[in-house]
Design a protein around this motif. Structure first.
Motif, PDB file in Angstrom:
ATOM      1  N   PRO A 181       0.779  -1.231  -0.063  1.00  0.00           N
ATOM      2  CA  PRO A 181       0.023  -0.075   0.098  1.00  0.00           C
ATOM      3  C   PRO A 181       1.054   1.017   0.040  1.00  0.00           C
ATOM      4  CG  PRO A 181      -0.774  -1.487   1.681  1.00  0.00           C
ATOM      5  CD  PRO A 181       0.427  -2.088   1.137  1.00  0.00           C
ATOM      6  N   THR A 182       0.498   2.609  -0.829  1.00  0.00           N
ATOM      7  CA  THR A 182       1.148   3.167  -0.796  1.00  0.00           C
ATOM      8  C   THR A 182       0.397   4.771  -0.720  1.00  0.00           C
ATOM      9  OG1 THR A 182       2.991   4.804  -2.237  1.00  0.00           O
ATOM     10  CG2 THR A 182       0.932   3.481  -3.388  1.00  0.00           C
ATOM     11  N   PRO A 183       0.834   5.716  -0.268  1.00  0.00           N
ATOM     12  CA  PRO A 183      -0.141   7.164  -0.409  1.00  0.00           C
ATOM     13  C   PRO A 183      -0.351   7.366  -1.534  1.00  0.00           C
ATOM     14  CG  PRO A 183       1.709   7.284   1.308  1.00  0.00           C
ATOM     15  CD  PRO A 183       1.967   6.102   0.383  1.00  0.00           C
ATOM     16  N   ALA A 184      -1.485   8.111  -1.697  1.00  0.00           N
ATOM     17  CA  ALA A 184      -1.976   8.675  -2.992  1.00  0.00           C
ATOM     18  C   ALA A 184      -0.984   9.564  -3.529  1.00  0.00           C
ATOM     19  CB  ALA A 184      -3.402   9.227  -2.750  1.00  0.00           C
ATOM     20  N   HIS A 185      -0.709   9.282  -5.106  1.00  0.00           N
ATOM     21  CA  HIS A 185       0.115  10.172  -5.620  1.00  0.00           C
ATOM     22  C   HIS A 185      -0.590  11.212  -6.469  1.00  0.00           C
ATOM     23  CE1 HIS A 185       3.020  11.174  -8.839  1.00  0.00           C
ATOM     24  NE2 HIS A 185       3.843  10.543  -8.142  1.00  0.00           N
ATOM     25  N   PRO A 186       0.056  12.443  -6.426  1.00  0.00           N
ATOM     26  CA  PRO A 186      -0.572  13.683  -6.966  1.00  0.00           C
ATOM     27  C   PRO A 186      -1.032  13.588  -8.418  1.00  0.00           C
ATOM     28  CG  PRO A 186       1.590  14.027  -6.617  1.00  0.00           C
ATOM     29  CD  PRO A 186       1.347  12.886  -5.899  1.00  0.00           C
ATOM     30  N   ALA A 187      -0.641  12.651  -9.106  1.00  0.00           N
ATOM     31  CA  ALA A 187      -0.937  12.329 -10.551  1.00  0.00           C
ATOM     32  C   ALA A 187      -2.093  11.559 -10.642  1.00  0.00           C
ATOM     33  CB  ALA A 187       0.098  12.099 -11.290  1.00  0.00           C
ATOM     34  N   LEU A 188      -2.539  10.856  -9.493  1.00  0.00           N
ATOM     35  CA  LEU A 188      -3.607   9.857  -9.846  1.00  0.00           C
ATOM     36  C   LEU A 188      -4.824  10.551 -10.387  1.00  0.00           C
ATOM     37  CD1 LEU A 188      -3.413   8.040  -6.350  1.00  0.00           C
ATOM     38  CD2 LEU A 188      -2.860   7.133  -8.808  1.00  0.00           C
ATOM     39  N   ALA A 189      -5.227  11.736 -10.294  1.00  0.00           N
ATOM     40  CA  ALA A 189      -6.421  12.367 -10.822  1.00  0.00           C
ATOM     41  C   ALA A 189      -6.349  12.369 -12.536  1.00  0.00           C
ATOM     42  CB  ALA A 189      -6.600  13.751 -10.236  1.00  0.00           C
ATOM     43  N   ALA A 190      -5.196  12.677 -12.686  1.00  0.00           N
ATOM     44  CA  ALA A 190      -4.726  12.725 -14.256  1.00  0.00           C
ATOM     45  C   ALA A 190      -4.879  11.216 -14.990  1.00  0.00           C
ATOM     46  CB  ALA A 190      -3.551  13.447 -14.619  1.00  0.00           C
ATOM     47  N   ILE A 191      -4.435  10.412 -14.185  1.00  0.00           N
ATOM     48  CA  ILE A 191      -4.167   9.073 -14.440  1.00  0.00           C
ATOM     49  C   ILE A 191      -5.721   8.436 -14.562  1.00  0.00           C
ATOM     50  CG2 ILE A 191      -3.750   6.729 -13.998  1.00  0.00           C
ATOM     51  CD1 ILE A 191      -1.146   7.927 -12.518  1.00  0.00           C
ATOM     52  N   GLU A 192      -6.422   8.709 -13.826  1.00  0.00           N
ATOM     53  CA  GLU A 192      -7.772   8.184 -13.705  1.00  0.00           C
ATOM     54  C   GLU A 192      -8.559   8.910 -14.855  1.00  0.00           C
ATOM     55  OE1 GLU A 192     -10.460   7.726  -9.978  1.00  0.00           O
ATOM     56  OE2 GLU A 192     -10.863  10.044 -10.703  1.00  0.00           O
ATOM     57  N   ASP A 193      -8.378  10.237 -15.181  1.00  0.00           N
ATOM     58  CA  ASP A 193      -8.882  10.658 -16.290  1.00  0.00           C
ATOM     59  C   ASP A 193      -8.584  10.111 -17.363  1.00  0.00           C
ATOM     60  OD1 ASP A 193     -10.402  13.078 -17.544  1.00  0.00           O
ATOM     61  OD2 ASP A 193      -8.619  13.352 -18.344  1.00  0.00           O
ATOM     62  N   ALA A 194      -7.373   9.838 -17.653  1.00  0.00           N
ATOM     63  CA  ALA A 194      -6.817   9.188 -18.821  1.00  0.00           C
ATOM     64  C   ALA A 194      -7.392   7.962 -18.967  1.00  0.00           C
ATOM     65  CB  ALA A 194      -5.361   8.983 -18.927  1.00  0.00           C
ATOM     66  N   ILE A 195      -7.353   6.891 -18.246  1.00  0.00           N
ATOM     67  CA  ILE A 195      -8.131   5.673 -18.324  1.00  0.00           C
ATOM     68  C   ILE A 195      -9.514   5.806 -18.693  1.00  0.00           C
ATOM     69  CG2 ILE A 195      -8.653   3.735 -16.769  1.00  0.00           C
ATOM     70  CD1 ILE A 195      -6.392   4.000 -15.466  1.00  0.00           C
ATOM     71  N   ARG A 196     -10.454   6.868 -18.062  1.00  0.00           N
ATOM     72  CA  ARG A 196     -11.709   6.806 -18.557  1.00  0.00           C
ATOM     73  C   ARG A 196     -11.811   7.163 -19.966  1.00  0.00           C
ATOM     74  NH1 ARG A 196     -15.333   8.200 -14.042  1.00  0.00           N
ATOM     75  NH2 ARG A 196     -16.420   9.463 -15.242  1.00  0.00           N
ATOM     76  N   ARG A 197     -11.117   8.177 -20.439  1.00  0.00           N
ATOM     77  CA  ARG A 197     -11.186   8.719 -21.866  1.00  0.00           C
ATOM     78  C   ARG A 197     -10.638   7.591 -22.737  1.00  0.00           C
ATOM     79  NH1 ARG A 197      -7.362  11.806 -22.635  1.00  0.00           N
ATOM     80  NH2 ARG A 197      -6.338  12.289 -20.599  1.00  0.00           N
ATOM     81  N   HIS A 198      -9.539   6.891 -22.493  1.00  0.00           N
ATOM     82  CA  HIS A 198      -9.240   5.973 -23.434  1.00  0.00           C
ATOM     83  C   HIS A 198     -10.029   4.637 -23.304  1.00  0.00           C
ATOM     84  CE1 HIS A 198      -5.482   7.919 -24.963  1.00  0.00           C
ATOM     85  NE2 HIS A 198      -5.418   8.538 -23.516  1.00  0.00           N
ATOM     86  N   THR A 199     -10.557   4.254 -22.227  1.00  0.00           N
ATOM     87  CA  THR A 199     -11.361   2.934 -22.288  1.00  0.00           C
ATOM     88  C   THR A 199     -12.987   3.303 -22.329  1.00  0.00           C
ATOM     89  OG1 THR A 199     -11.559   3.064 -19.729  1.00  0.00           O
ATOM     90  CG2 THR A 199      -9.560   1.881 -20.675  1.00  0.00           C
ATOM     91  N   GLY A 200     -13.196   4.398 -22.242  1.00  0.00           N
ATOM     92  CA  GLY A 200     -14.839   4.527 -22.227  1.00  0.00           C
ATOM     93  C   GLY A 200     -15.467   4.167 -21.070  1.00  0.00           C
ATOM     94  N   SER A 201     -14.814   3.828 -19.875  1.00  0.00           N
ATOM     95  CA  SER A 201     -15.204   3.364 -18.816  1.00  0.00           C
ATOM     96  C   SER A 201     -15.632   4.532 -17.659  1.00  0.00           C
ATOM     97  CB  SER A 201     -14.526   2.085 -18.240  1.00  0.00           C
ATOM     98  OG  SER A 201     -13.250   2.769 -17.621  1.00  0.00           O
ATOM     99  N   ALA A 202     -16.058   4.000 -16.732  1.00  0.00           N
ATOM    100  CA  ALA A 202     -16.397   4.963 -15.441  1.00  0.00           C
ATOM    101  C   ALA A 202     -15.471   4.638 -14.434  1.00  0.00           C
ATOM    102  CB  ALA A 202     -17.869   4.804 -15.014  1.00  0.00           C
TER     103      ALA A 202
END
Length: 311
Positions: A8-29
């Motif tokens: 387990p690791t603390p939340a990384h500051p880039a996670l919001a951008a990563i989450e957004d990229a996954i949503r855009r590229h996969t069309g998922s929620a």
């Protein structure tokens, strides 16, 4: 995408951008519910990220300046995937903002290459990869070996490619890093003599992984061989095999099956030292003096061997 147990690791500051990229590229929620750091990497932060409904991804993170490294890795994975040889993790996203760059890959549940059957399957896949040949050596883009830039300009002569785009840059970097002296002198002698190792050997321009040590290979549960972290280019297939032998770890069946399917040239053992030297020099430049003795040993032995041939 690794057999190493994540922590387990603390939340990384880039996670919001990563989450957004996954949503855009996969069309998922997709929404990140947890993240765990993957141990073992020396260049980037590596994470496993999960949502709360079973989706999971492997992420490499670095400073924004690392984007070219991630783009080169994505390019290499796509090239290997198109060769119908090894399985590779699918590239989901490769992006950067003002602060961070990241590469999001399919998560694969992997285990090490350990059994005779594993070795044989990896060899069969490697032969298929190497059977993918073209006319010229090199690659359409430069990439990286570890974090070291790797030149890949197209060239018709493999010996010149090895000298100009592999060994000379590493020797020059070693000199700049303070490893001149005897190593530089051995290097200068060797660079003029390398073509003699190819007088009776004309390799095909095979598709290569480029950094094929056992830590960059694994198996799926169904026995499918997987490779990742490539430094892809087209070159002599012997160089992949030489790297695989340098640090050990592959079962003996891997080499036996490969040679059975596609025998190696009788002078492979001499050229193996040449290809090993490239990677040892790179480790010297990346990790320091602990690799100097082995670099000197290989350069010296090659010069001695080539001097005997000239007599």
């Amino acid at each position: 995408m690794t057999p190493t147990t994540p922590a387990p690791t603390p939340a990384h500051p880039a996670l919001a951008a990563i989450e957004d990229a996954i949503r855009r590229h996969t069309g998922s929620a997709f929404r990140i519910a947890s993240q765990h750091e993957i141990r073992g990497g020396s260049i980037h932060v590596a994470l496993r990220i999960d949502d709360d409904v079973g989706s999971r991804y492997f992420v490499k993170l670095g400073e924004a300046s690392r984007l070219p490294m991630f783009e080169a890795e994505a390019d290499g994975l796509a090239a290997i995937a198109s060769s119908a040889s090894f399985r590779t993790p699918a590239v989901i996203a490769c992006e950067a903002d003002d602060t961070h760059a990241f590469l999001v890959l399919e998560w694969l549940e992997l285990r090490p290459v350990t059994t005779a059957a594993d070795g044989a399957r990896c060899a069969e896949a490697l032969v298929r990869l190497h059977r993918d040949t073209r006319e010229h050596f090199g690659w359409p883009r430069d990439n990286f070996i570890g974090s070291t830039p790797q030149r890949n300009g197209h060239q018709a002569n493999w010996a010149r490619f090895v000298v100009d785009q592999r060994l000379r840059p590493q020797f020059e970097l070693a000199r700049a890093n303070g490893y001149g002296g005897d190593l530089h002198r051995q290097g200068e002698r060797l660079l003029d003599r390398v073509p003699a190792l190819f007088l009776d050997y004309r390799p095909s321009a095979s598709l290569l992984h480029g950094d094929l040590w056992h830590g960059n290979a694994a198996m799926l549960a169904d026995g499918t061989p997987v490779i990742f972290d490539p430094a892809v280019h087209r070159g002599d297939r012997e160089s992949d095999l030489a790297m695989s032998e340098l640090f050990g770890g592959f079962p003996s069946s891997f080499y036996a099956e490969y040679r059975k399917a596609w025998p190696l040239h009788e002078d492979y053992e001499q050229r193996k030292m040449l290809y090993s030297l490239y990677h040892v020099l790179n480790h010297l430049n990346l990790f320091g003096k602990g690799y100097l003795r082995e670099a000197m040993r290989l350069a010296t032995r090659l010069n001695e061997e080539l001097a005997r041939r000239a007599d």
